[in-house]
Design a protein around this motif. Sequence first.
Motif, PDB file in Angstrom:
ATOM      1  N   ASP A  95       0.843  -1.209   0.000  1.00 37.19           N
ATOM      2  CA  ASP A  95       0.000   0.000   0.000  1.00 37.19           C
ATOM      3  C   ASP A  95       0.877   1.258   0.000  1.00 37.19           C
ATOM      4  OD1 ASP A  95       0.553  -1.265   2.482  1.00 37.19           O
ATOM      5  OD2 ASP A  95      -0.833   0.036   3.554  1.00 37.19           O
ATOM      6  N   THR A 115      -1.441  -8.486   2.381  1.00 34.47           N
ATOM      7  CA  THR A 115      -2.400  -9.593   2.480  1.00 34.47           C
ATOM      8  C   THR A 115      -3.791  -9.038   2.169  1.00 34.47           C
ATOM      9  OG1 THR A 115      -1.043 -10.518   4.233  1.00 34.47           O
ATOM     10  CG2 THR A 115      -3.280 -11.408   4.013  1.00 34.47           C
ATOM     11  N   ILE A 118      -7.870  -7.749   4.587  1.00 32.51           N
ATOM     12  CA  ILE A 118      -7.802  -7.534   6.036  1.00 32.51           C
ATOM     13  C   ILE A 118      -7.022  -6.251   6.321  1.00 32.51           C
ATOM     14  CG2 ILE A 118      -5.776  -9.069   6.318  1.00 32.51           C
ATOM     15  CD1 ILE A 118      -7.817  -9.501   9.109  1.00 32.51           C
ATOM     16  N   SER A 120      -6.598  -3.005   9.737  1.00 33.83           N
ATOM     17  CA  SER A 120      -7.074  -2.492  11.026  1.00 33.83           C
ATOM     18  C   SER A 120      -8.347  -1.685  10.813  1.00 33.83           C
ATOM     19  CB  SER A 120      -6.012  -1.596  11.662  1.00 33.83           C
ATOM     20  OG  SER A 120      -4.794  -2.282  11.756  1.00 33.83           O
ATOM     21  N   THR A 121      -8.381  -0.940   9.702  1.00 33.97           N
ATOM     22  CA  THR A 121      -9.565  -0.105   9.429  1.00 33.97           C
ATOM     23  C   THR A 121     -10.811  -0.987   9.323  1.00 33.97           C
ATOM     24  OG1 THR A 121      -8.132   1.402   8.226  1.00 33.97           O
ATOM     25  CG2 THR A 121     -10.493   1.659   7.865  1.00 33.97           C
TER      26      THR A 121
HETATM   27  N1  CTP Z   1      -0.132  -4.876   6.043  1.00 33.00           N
HETATM   28  C1  CTP Z   1      -0.177  -5.945   5.146  1.00 33.00           C
HETATM   29  N2  CTP Z   1      -1.369  -6.531   4.841  1.00 33.00           N
HETATM   30  C2  CTP Z   1      -2.535  -6.057   5.380  1.00 33.00           C
HETATM   31  C3  CTP Z   1      -2.498  -4.996   6.292  1.00 33.00           C
HETATM   32  C4  CTP Z   1      -1.297  -4.421   6.602  1.00 33.00           C
HETATM   33  O1  CTP Z   1       0.850  -6.379   4.638  1.00 33.00           O
HETATM   34  N3  CTP Z   1      -3.667  -6.636   5.037  1.00 33.00           N
HETATM   35  C5  CTP Z   1       1.121  -4.235   6.342  1.00 33.00           C
HETATM   36  C6  CTP Z   1       1.178  -2.766   5.963  1.00 33.00           C
HETATM   37  O2  CTP Z   1       1.396  -2.597   4.582  1.00 33.00           O
HETATM   38  C7  CTP Z   1       2.331  -2.284   6.805  1.00 33.00           C
HETATM   39  C8  CTP Z   1       2.189  -3.114   8.097  1.00 33.00           C
HETATM   40  O3  CTP Z   1       1.355  -4.230   7.737  1.00 33.00           O
HETATM   41  O4  CTP Z   1       3.543  -2.556   6.193  1.00 33.00           O
HETATM   42  C9  CTP Z   1       1.582  -2.326   9.239  1.00 33.00           C
HETATM   43  O5  CTP Z   1       0.396  -1.782   8.759  1.00 33.00           O
HETATM   44  P1  CTP Z   1      -0.638  -0.898   9.557  1.00 33.00           P
HETATM   45  O6  CTP Z   1      -0.781   0.401   8.866  1.00 33.00           O
HETATM   46  O7  CTP Z   1      -0.330  -0.902  10.984  1.00 33.00           O
HETATM   47  O8  CTP Z   1      -1.958  -1.807   9.331  1.00 33.00           O
HETATM   48  P2  CTP Z   1      -3.265  -1.608   8.474  1.00 33.00           P
HETATM   49  O9  CTP Z   1      -4.138  -2.806   8.684  1.00 33.00           O
HETATM   50  O10 CTP Z   1      -2.904  -1.263   7.052  1.00 33.00           O
HETATM   51  O11 CTP Z   1      -3.872  -0.362   9.234  1.00 33.00           O
HETATM   52  P3  CTP Z   1      -4.937   0.752   8.822  1.00 33.00           P
HETATM   53  O12 CTP Z   1      -6.147   0.029   8.290  1.00 33.00           O
HETATM   54  O13 CTP Z   1      -5.204   1.499  10.082  1.00 33.00           O
HETATM   55  O14 CTP Z   1      -4.257   1.598   7.763  1.00 33.00           O
END
Ligand code: CTP
Length: 449
Positions: A95, A115, A118, A120-121
């Motif tokens: 991303d 991945t 999935i 955090s949002t």
């Molecule tokens: N990451 C990933 N696959 C996902 C979610 C996150 O590989 N499905 C990776 C992000 O690209 C980053 C790391 O995990 O390198 C930490 O990401 P973070 O921003 O803490 O998690 P997100 O789930 O992307 O959080 P948010 O939705 O708040 O942006």
Amino acid sequence: MTKVITYGTFDLFHEGHYKLLERAKALGDYLIVGVTTEHFDEMRGKFNVIDPIMKRIENVKNTGLADMIIVEDHEGQKIEDIQKYGVDIFTLGSDWVGTFDYLKTFCKVVYLERTPNISSTLLRGSSFKVTKVGLVGTGRIAERFLAEARYASGLVVISAYNPDERSVELFRKDCAEYEITIEKENYEAFLHGVDAVYIASTHETHYDYAKAALNAGKHVLCEKPLAFTRKESEELYKLAASKNAVLMEAIKAAYCPGFQQLLNVVQSGKIGEIKDVEACFSRIARVHSRERTDARYGGAFLEYGGNALMPIIKILGKDYISVSFDSIDNELGTDDYTKIQIRYKDAMATAKVGMAIKSEGQLVVAGTKGYVIAQSPWWLTQKFDVRYEDEKLIEHYEPKFIGDGLRYEINEFLSKIRGVGEQSYKLTAGESIAITGIVEEFVKKRGII
Ligand code: CTP
């Protein structure tokens, strides 16, 4: 030994995080993981992080994949860390492709496939139901709220209430891009469809609208002044508590991270004991605006007073001894400009507000060892200085500030509704009631009520 570094918030630790760390580790022999602080996330516009930093660090630690965990708390830190720890590879999820290419001067940069499905949002969205908000009032501030509400994940504005046909028509035109139903007659029916309201109607209607909404068990974010008397304000906070509902007065500067930092510096003892606070808020309102044409509830004090009083109450407290006002009135008899003098036992304060007279919108906090000055417009706190007797000694602060500030207030409201995060220390019920106490003295003195 190949050293790899990666960073993240790692909120509500999930499979995507684990897989990222696993592959990051496989890129080398030693993995460093940087976990962001809440403050840093807020500064970069990432709101509503749920897990506190210690929990997020613990979750990363429990994977057993990190050889070292560090905290990321400021912009530019990545370059420092890479050099400090002799890092060979910087990696992040896909991303971020392109964003960190500038680090290639210092080490190899690798973006790993994210991945799918999935984040955090997504998890935050499914842990809490979406908060449906209704706007009470359809003026300019309601329009700004709509635009800024887009930065709060899990909050959606679905309706608006205003019995005023003309205002509704303008709103419809200006906000055509939003899907909002409008109720012009039945406030109870409007309340029925929402979880929370943002009250941005005319001042004299705030109390009644807030009371009805709280009685219906709805959360309330209410523009200033919350009410005209201390008793009314106290009653609203009591009612909110009894209904388990959130009540917040919308004095947006109080919720901005830059202003929080200013308060921390003021209260750190750096400038000694605080003896004087001067806050000015002036904005020339349009000639035909409500605040300049309403002969009863118009005027600078009722419009802007809360903004200028807030830092005084935050810094010197709720227990003032006396308040006096001096105004320059216009032909309608409302105030174009008002100075408010507040006396405390060991300190004093002045608030100045203007809607047809412009002055320097600064905040100065004077102490026995030095002073803090936040340049105009201090309420969008983006820079402030600590200065001393020795004029060469200046400490300069430049906190980050995003949007027009409303998004901080909206996100605070959402966190309170969700019951996550800290106590409401940014503007407590007691502080809001104390501000209403000053409003009461003003409206009584001028025979408005
Ligand atoms: N990451 C990933 N696959 C996902 C979610 C996150 O590989 N499905 C990776 C992000 O690209 C980053 C790391 O995990 O390198 C930490 O990401 P973070 O921003 O803490 O998690 P997100 O789930 O992307 O959080 P948010 O939705 O708040 O942006």
